[in-house]
Write a protein that holds these residues in place. Structure first.
Motif, mmCIF file in Angstrom:
data_model
loop_
_atom_site.group_PDB
_atom_site.id
_atom_site.type_symbol
_atom_site.label_atom_id
_atom_site.label_comp_id
_atom_site.label_asym_id
_atom_site.label_seq_id
_atom_site.Cartn_x
_atom_site.Cartn_y
_atom_site.Cartn_z
ATOM 1 N N LEU A 1 0.836 -1.202 0.000
ATOM 2 C CA LEU A 1 0.000 0.000 0.000
ATOM 3 C C LEU A 1 0.871 1.252 0.000
ATOM 4 O O LEU A 1 1.939 1.275 0.618
ATOM 5 C CB LEU A 1 -0.919 -0.008 1.217
ATOM 6 N N PRO A 2 0.400 2.312 -0.676
ATOM 7 C CA PRO A 2 1.177 3.551 -0.783
ATOM 8 C C PRO A 2 1.056 4.387 0.496
ATOM 9 O O PRO A 2 0.214 5.276 0.596
ATOM 10 C CB PRO A 2 0.531 4.264 -1.980
ATOM 11 N N VAL A 3 1.927 4.110 1.467
ATOM 12 C CA VAL A 3 1.780 4.713 2.789
ATOM 13 C C VAL A 3 2.721 5.894 3.038
ATOM 14 O O VAL A 3 2.740 6.449 4.130
ATOM 15 C CB VAL A 3 1.980 3.656 3.895
ATOM 16 N N SER A 4 3.493 6.288 2.031
ATOM 17 C CA SER A 4 4.345 7.463 2.205
ATOM 18 C C SER A 4 3.462 8.703 2.367
ATOM 19 O O SER A 4 2.372 8.778 1.794
ATOM 20 C CB SER A 4 5.252 7.649 0.990
ATOM 21 N N PRO A 5 3.923 9.697 3.147
ATOM 22 C CA PRO A 5 3.112 10.903 3.354
ATOM 23 C C PRO A 5 2.652 11.563 2.058
ATOM 24 O O PRO A 5 1.527 12.058 1.987
ATOM 25 C CB PRO A 5 4.052 11.817 4.146
ATOM 26 N N GLN A 6 3.486 11.576 1.033
ATOM 27 C CA GLN A 6 3.111 12.232 -0.218
ATOM 28 C C GLN A 6 1.917 11.554 -0.874
ATOM 29 O O GLN A 6 1.197 12.172 -1.663
ATOM 30 C CB GLN A 6 4.287 12.227 -1.197
ATOM 31 N N TYR A 7 1.683 10.280 -0.550
ATOM 32 C CA TYR A 7 0.541 9.559 -1.092
ATOM 33 C C TYR A 7 -0.675 9.610 -0.169
ATOM 34 O O TYR A 7 -1.812 9.581 -0.640
ATOM 35 C CB TYR A 7 0.911 8.097 -1.351
ATOM 36 N N ILE A 8 -0.426 9.669 1.136
ATOM 37 C CA ILE A 8 -1.525 9.659 2.102
ATOM 38 C C ILE A 8 -2.146 11.044 2.287
ATOM 39 O O ILE A 8 -3.363 11.190 2.400
ATOM 40 C CB ILE A 8 -1.034 9.129 3.467
ATOM 41 N N VAL A 9 -1.317 12.080 2.292
ATOM 42 C CA VAL A 9 -1.798 13.421 2.631
ATOM 43 C C VAL A 9 -2.902 13.921 1.702
ATOM 44 O O VAL A 9 -3.946 14.395 2.174
ATOM 45 C CB VAL A 9 -0.623 14.425 2.698
ATOM 46 N N PRO A 10 -2.749 13.846 0.367
ATOM 47 C CA PRO A 10 -3.795 14.429 -0.500
ATOM 48 C C PRO A 10 -5.184 13.820 -0.296
ATOM 49 O O PRO A 10 -6.144 14.571 -0.057
ATOM 50 C CB PRO A 10 -3.247 14.191 -1.912
ATOM 51 N N PRO A 11 -5.351 12.477 -0.362
ATOM 52 C CA PRO A 11 -6.698 11.952 -0.146
ATOM 53 C C PRO A 11 -7.210 12.189 1.268
ATOM 54 O O PRO A 11 -8.413 12.384 1.476
ATOM 55 C CB PRO A 11 -6.555 10.450 -0.440
ATOM 56 N N LEU A 12 -6.291 12.196 2.247
ATOM 57 C CA LEU A 12 -6.708 12.454 3.625
ATOM 58 C C LEU A 12 -7.231 13.882 3.770
ATOM 59 O O LEU A 12 -8.260 14.116 4.418
ATOM 60 C CB LEU A 12 -5.537 12.208 4.574
ATOM 61 N N VAL A 13 -6.548 14.835 3.165
ATOM 62 C CA VAL A 13 -7.002 16.232 3.223
ATOM 63 C C VAL A 13 -8.369 16.374 2.559
ATOM 64 O O VAL A 13 -9.269 17.038 3.090
ATOM 65 C CB VAL A 13 -5.970 17.165 2.563
ATOM 66 N N LEU A 14 -8.539 15.755 1.378
ATOM 67 C CA LEU A 14 -9.834 15.823 0.701
ATOM 68 C C LEU A 14 -10.931 15.217 1.573
ATOM 69 O O LEU A 14 -12.024 15.804 1.704
ATOM 70 C CB LEU A 14 -9.757 15.093 -0.636
ATOM 71 N N ALA A 15 -10.653 14.080 2.191
ATOM 72 C CA ALA A 15 -11.642 13.432 3.053
ATOM 73 C C ALA A 15 -11.982 14.301 4.264
ATOM 74 O O ALA A 15 -13.153 14.416 4.655
ATOM 75 C CB ALA A 15 -11.118 12.069 3.507
ATOM 76 N N ILE A 16 -10.982 14.933 4.852
ATOM 77 C CA ILE A 16 -11.212 15.789 6.024
ATOM 78 C C ILE A 16 -12.036 17.008 5.641
ATOM 79 O O ILE A 16 -12.974 17.396 6.358
ATOM 80 C CB ILE A 16 -9.869 16.200 6.663
ATOM 81 N N ILE A 17 -11.705 17.637 4.521
ATOM 82 C CA ILE A 17 -12.463 18.814 4.082
ATOM 83 C C ILE A 17 -13.927 18.453 3.866
ATOM 84 O O ILE A 17 -14.838 19.152 4.337
ATOM 85 C CB ILE A 17 -11.849 19.402 2.798
ATOM 86 N N ALA A 18 -14.178 17.345 3.146
ATOM 87 C CA ALA A 18 -15.555 16.940 2.882
ATOM 88 C C ALA A 18 -16.290 16.612 4.186
ATOM 89 O O ALA A 18 -17.470 16.955 4.347
ATOM 90 C CB ALA A 18 -15.563 15.723 1.949
ATOM 91 N N THR A 19 -15.587 15.989 5.134
ATOM 92 C CA THR A 19 -16.203 15.644 6.413
ATOM 93 C C THR A 19 -16.522 16.894 7.229
ATOM 94 O O THR A 19 -17.599 16.998 7.839
ATOM 95 C CB THR A 19 -15.274 14.711 7.211
ATOM 96 N N LEU A 20 -15.602 17.858 7.247
ATOM 97 C CA LEU A 20 -15.851 19.105 7.985
ATOM 98 C C LEU A 20 -17.015 19.888 7.390
ATOM 99 O O LEU A 20 -17.846 20.450 8.117
ATOM 100 C CB LEU A 20 -14.585 19.967 7.999
ATOM 101 N N LEU A 21 -17.089 19.932 6.059
ATOM 102 C CA LEU A 21 -18.200 20.636 5.414
ATOM 103 C C LEU A 21 -19.528 19.981 5.778
ATOM 104 O O LEU A 21 -20.540 20.672 5.943
ATOM 105 C CB LEU A 21 -18.004 20.653 3.897
ATOM 106 N N MET A 22 -19.513 18.655 5.915
ATOM 107 C CA MET A 22 -20.721 17.944 6.333
ATOM 108 C C MET A 22 -21.024 18.217 7.803
ATOM 109 O O MET A 22 -22.162 18.493 8.181
ATOM 110 C CB MET A 22 -20.529 16.447 6.100
ATOM 111 N N ALA A 23 -20.002 18.156 8.640
ATOM 112 C CA ALA A 23 -20.199 18.346 10.076
ATOM 113 C C ALA A 23 -20.717 19.736 10.399
ATOM 114 O O ALA A 23 -21.537 19.904 11.314
ATOM 115 C CB ALA A 23 -18.890 18.088 10.820
ATOM 116 N N PHE A 24 -20.254 20.736 9.656
ATOM 117 C CA PHE A 24 -20.691 22.114 9.899
ATOM 118 C C PHE A 24 -21.903 22.494 9.057
ATOM 119 O O PHE A 24 -22.285 23.671 9.005
ATOM 120 C CB PHE A 24 -19.529 23.081 9.634
ATOM 121 N N ASP A 25 -22.497 21.504 8.382
ATOM 122 C CA ASP A 25 -23.762 21.675 7.665
ATOM 123 C C ASP A 25 -23.716 22.869 6.702
ATOM 124 O O ASP A 25 -24.532 23.789 6.795
ATOM 125 C CB ASP A 25 -24.908 21.844 8.659
#
Length: 200
Positions: free
Chosen positions: A6-30
């Motif tokens: 699995l691509p576990v280097s930070p350069q591979y993990i950070v982008p999808p993680l940031v996208l997931a966090i942004i989408a989750t925060l937008l949902m959480a803050f309605d």
């Protein structure tokens, strides 16, 4: 294909993680009322909704389905891209999908979700697989084409629509996938250039 490595280097993990966090925060803050694609409000001047609507969701199930999509793309294609390219694709395909819905889908009055741009990203990844002669690339690409063709023939899934409290906007999947094709054009112009050089 990445197999079990699995691509576990930070350069591979950070982008999808940031996208997931942004989408989750937008949902959480309605933020849906402020950011969703709403055709009448866009006509009235709230043009940011064309783009911002791509990153918000109708409910947590809708978000969860798209988070699975982000994870799937990370497993398959993280090593094909860079942080810069990942976010460029996310932003460009979000705008492309929103504009496509605005211009060519007048029956869509309200729209939200990452699925359109995610279809574009996975199409780009499948074509990158093909460019680098990854044997599963053509199978993945044909699978996506088959899925899109079936959706256009059969129409949106009622079951998924019930889960996400909204009609599945299959038009966005097709528009996003076409955006992925456009983004992949340089891959094959580069390959043609290399092939010409090798034959000289």
């Amino acid at each position: 294909m990445l197999g079990f490595n699995l691509p576990v280097s930070p350069q591979y993990i950070v982008p999808p993680l940031v996208l997931a966090i942004i989408a989750t925060l937008l949902m959480a803050f309605d933020m849906r009322d402020t950011l969703e694609f709403h055709r009448q409000l866009i006509t009235d001047g709230q043009v940011w909704r064309i783009w911002s609507s791509q990153y918000i969701h109708t409910n947590w199930t809708h978000l969860g389905l798209n988070l699975v999509g982000i994870l799937f793309i990370w497993v398959l294609h993280a090593e094909h891209t860079s942080i810069k390219r990942y976010f460029a694709h996310v932003l460009l395909l979000g705008l492309w999908t929103g504009l496509g819905i605005w211009l060519f889908c007048p029956d869509i009055r309200v729209y939200t979700g990452l699925s359109g741009l995610l279809h574009g990203i996975i199409v780009w990844g499948a074509l990158k697989d093909i460019q680098v002669k990854e044997p599963t690339g053509i199978l993945l690409f044909l699978g996506i084409v088959g899925k899109l063709a079936w959706e256009q023939y059969a129409g949106p899934s009622t079951d998924v629509g019930n889960l996400i409290d909204s009609r599945v906007a299959i038009e966005s999947h097709l528009i996003g996938a076409l955006g992925g094709l456009v983004l992949a054009i340089p891959l094959f112009t580069q390959s043609l250039g290399l092939n010409k050089s090798e034959t000289k």
